[in-house]
Motif scaffolding. Structure first.
Motif, mmCIF file in Angstrom:
data_model
loop_
_atom_site.group_PDB
_atom_site.id
_atom_site.type_symbol
_atom_site.label_atom_id
_atom_site.label_comp_id
_atom_site.label_asym_id
_atom_site.label_seq_id
_atom_site.Cartn_x
_atom_site.Cartn_y
_atom_site.Cartn_z
ATOM 1 N N PRO A 1 0.807 -1.221 0.000
ATOM 2 C CA PRO A 1 0.000 0.000 0.000
ATOM 3 C C PRO A 1 0.841 1.274 0.000
ATOM 4 O O PRO A 1 2.052 1.234 0.219
ATOM 5 N N LEU A 2 0.153 2.381 -0.237
ATOM 6 C CA LEU A 2 0.784 3.689 -0.145
ATOM 7 C C LEU A 2 0.744 4.132 1.315
ATOM 8 O O LEU A 2 -0.240 3.886 2.017
ATOM 9 N N ALA A 3 1.819 4.776 1.750
ATOM 10 C CA ALA A 3 1.898 5.307 3.109
ATOM 11 C C ALA A 3 2.005 6.824 3.010
ATOM 12 O O ALA A 3 2.823 7.339 2.245
ATOM 13 N N PHE A 4 1.158 7.524 3.772
ATOM 14 C CA PHE A 4 1.109 8.985 3.726
ATOM 15 C C PHE A 4 1.630 9.566 5.036
ATOM 16 O O PHE A 4 1.159 9.206 6.109
ATOM 17 N N THR A 5 2.584 10.494 4.929
ATOM 18 C CA THR A 5 3.064 11.210 6.106
ATOM 19 C C THR A 5 2.025 12.274 6.465
ATOM 20 O O THR A 5 1.029 12.445 5.761
ATOM 21 N N GLU A 6 2.287 12.998 7.533
ATOM 22 C CA GLU A 6 1.353 14.054 7.950
ATOM 23 C C GLU A 6 1.122 15.050 6.811
ATOM 24 O O GLU A 6 -0.011 15.454 6.543
ATOM 25 N N GLN A 7 2.179 15.418 6.112
ATOM 26 C CA GLN A 7 2.041 16.364 5.004
ATOM 27 C C GLN A 7 1.232 15.749 3.864
ATOM 28 O O GLN A 7 0.442 16.431 3.214
ATOM 29 N N GLY A 8 1.426 14.459 3.634
ATOM 30 C CA GLY A 8 0.663 13.770 2.593
ATOM 31 C C GLY A 8 -0.809 13.712 2.925
ATOM 32 O O GLY A 8 -1.663 13.876 2.048
ATOM 33 N N VAL A 9 -1.124 13.479 4.198
ATOM 34 C CA VAL A 9 -2.524 13.467 4.634
ATOM 35 C C VAL A 9 -3.138 14.855 4.413
ATOM 36 O O VAL A 9 -4.269 14.977 3.940
ATOM 37 N N THR A 10 -2.375 15.882 4.727
ATOM 38 C CA THR A 10 -2.860 17.253 4.500
ATOM 39 C C THR A 10 -3.133 17.480 3.017
ATOM 40 O O THR A 10 -4.164 18.045 2.643
ATOM 41 N N MET A 11 -2.231 17.021 2.166
ATOM 42 C CA MET A 11 -2.397 17.197 0.725
ATOM 43 C C MET A 11 -3.613 16.443 0.213
ATOM 44 O O MET A 11 -4.265 16.870 -0.738
ATOM 45 N N LEU A 12 -3.962 15.313 0.849
ATOM 46 C CA LEU A 12 -5.145 14.551 0.421
ATOM 47 C C LEU A 12 -6.412 15.400 0.471
ATOM 48 O O LEU A 12 -7.319 15.196 -0.334
ATOM 49 N N SER A 13 -6.458 16.350 1.404
ATOM 50 C CA SER A 13 -7.661 17.184 1.485
ATOM 51 C C SER A 13 -7.837 18.028 0.230
ATOM 52 O O SER A 13 -8.949 18.446 -0.089
ATOM 53 N N CYS A 14 -6.742 18.264 -0.492
ATOM 54 C CA CYS A 14 -6.833 19.028 -1.746
ATOM 55 C C CYS A 14 -7.362 18.166 -2.895
ATOM 56 O O CYS A 14 -7.996 18.696 -3.812
ATOM 57 N N VAL A 15 -7.065 16.870 -2.873
ATOM 58 C CA VAL A 15 -7.470 16.024 -3.994
ATOM 59 C C VAL A 15 -8.780 15.285 -3.726
ATOM 60 O O VAL A 15 -9.458 14.876 -4.663
ATOM 61 N N LEU A 16 -9.139 15.110 -2.465
ATOM 62 C CA LEU A 16 -10.437 14.533 -2.104
ATOM 63 C C LEU A 16 -11.279 15.669 -1.554
ATOM 64 O O LEU A 16 -11.048 16.145 -0.453
ATOM 65 N N ASN A 17 -12.243 16.096 -2.319
ATOM 66 C CA ASN A 17 -12.915 17.336 -1.988
ATOM 67 C C ASN A 17 -14.284 17.160 -1.333
ATOM 68 O O ASN A 17 -15.097 18.060 -1.382
ATOM 69 N N SER A 18 -14.553 16.033 -0.689
ATOM 70 C CA SER A 18 -15.857 15.869 -0.045
ATOM 71 C C SER A 18 -15.824 16.510 1.338
ATOM 72 O O SER A 18 -14.766 16.680 1.951
ATOM 73 N N GLU A 19 -16.986 16.867 1.851
ATOM 74 C CA GLU A 19 -17.098 17.448 3.188
ATOM 75 C C GLU A 19 -16.546 16.473 4.230
ATOM 76 O O GLU A 19 -15.859 16.875 5.156
ATOM 77 N N ARG A 20 -16.882 15.201 4.065
ATOM 78 C CA ARG A 20 -16.422 14.183 5.019
ATOM 79 C C ARG A 20 -14.895 14.116 5.036
ATOM 80 O O ARG A 20 -14.273 14.071 6.089
ATOM 81 N N ALA A 21 -14.280 14.100 3.846
ATOM 82 C CA ALA A 21 -12.819 14.035 3.755
ATOM 83 C C ALA A 21 -12.178 15.238 4.441
ATOM 84 O O ALA A 21 -11.194 15.093 5.173
#
Length: 177
Positions: A87-107
């Protein structure tokens, strides 16, 4: 906002944070579950925006890291079979960046919670680090004084030994009457 805004227990999120390559990370399948999307959807969004995820934000686990990770957690055979590739592993910065690419309210909502937990973990680590440094200082002081204490006991033993041996009388003698 209604059903999209959910609260995930902090303990649930904390149990999904692992240390890999010396980094605190979260795994793609755990993040997908928290965000309420399929893992493949999360990974597709990441691959479409790969320039946003440098190596210090996200990396793919090696087979060895995957084996170590599996041994650290309780994982059923069915879940193991679902892992065809590491699997892919996301650091804290990667998790933060996910909010930019997953744009749902829940995300967005879950992402904010995850970032707050990462921050608390970092603060706890710093607090424990300060405590460890103070303990090391104390240990150093005790160790430094250890030799001094031993020297004091050596001198005391010599003094006691001298007191036990009969000593020659000194002074003047009076004539007997």
């Amino acid at each position: 906002m209604g059903n999209d805004k959910i609260t995930v227990a902090d303990e649930v999120v904390m149990n999904k944070i692992f240390t890999i390559r010396g980094n605190k990370v979260m795994i793609d399948r755990d993040l997908a579950e928290l965000y309420g999307v399929e893992t493949r959807v999360l990974n597709q969004a990441v691959r479409r925006n790969i320039k946003r995820f440098p190596k210090d934000f996200m990396f793919q686990m090696t087979k060895g890291e995957l084996a170590d990770w599996k041994s650290q957690i309780v994982i059923s055979n069915q879940e193991k079979m679902g892992l065809r590739k590491p699997p892919l592993a996301f650091t804290e910065q990667g998790v933060t960046m996910l909010s930019c690419v997953l744009n749902s309210e829940r995300a967005i909502h879950v992402n904010i919670q995850i970032i707050r937990i990462f921050t608390r973990l970092r603060e706890m680590l710093l607090s424990h680090k300060d405590l460890l440094l103070k303990m090391e200082e104390l240990e150093k002081k005790v160790t430094e004084h250890d030799e001094d204490i031993k020297a004091v006991f050596r001198y005391l033993k010599e003094f006691v030994k001298e007191q036990e041996e009969p000593r020659e009388e000194i002074g003047f003698k009076q004539k007997k009457k």
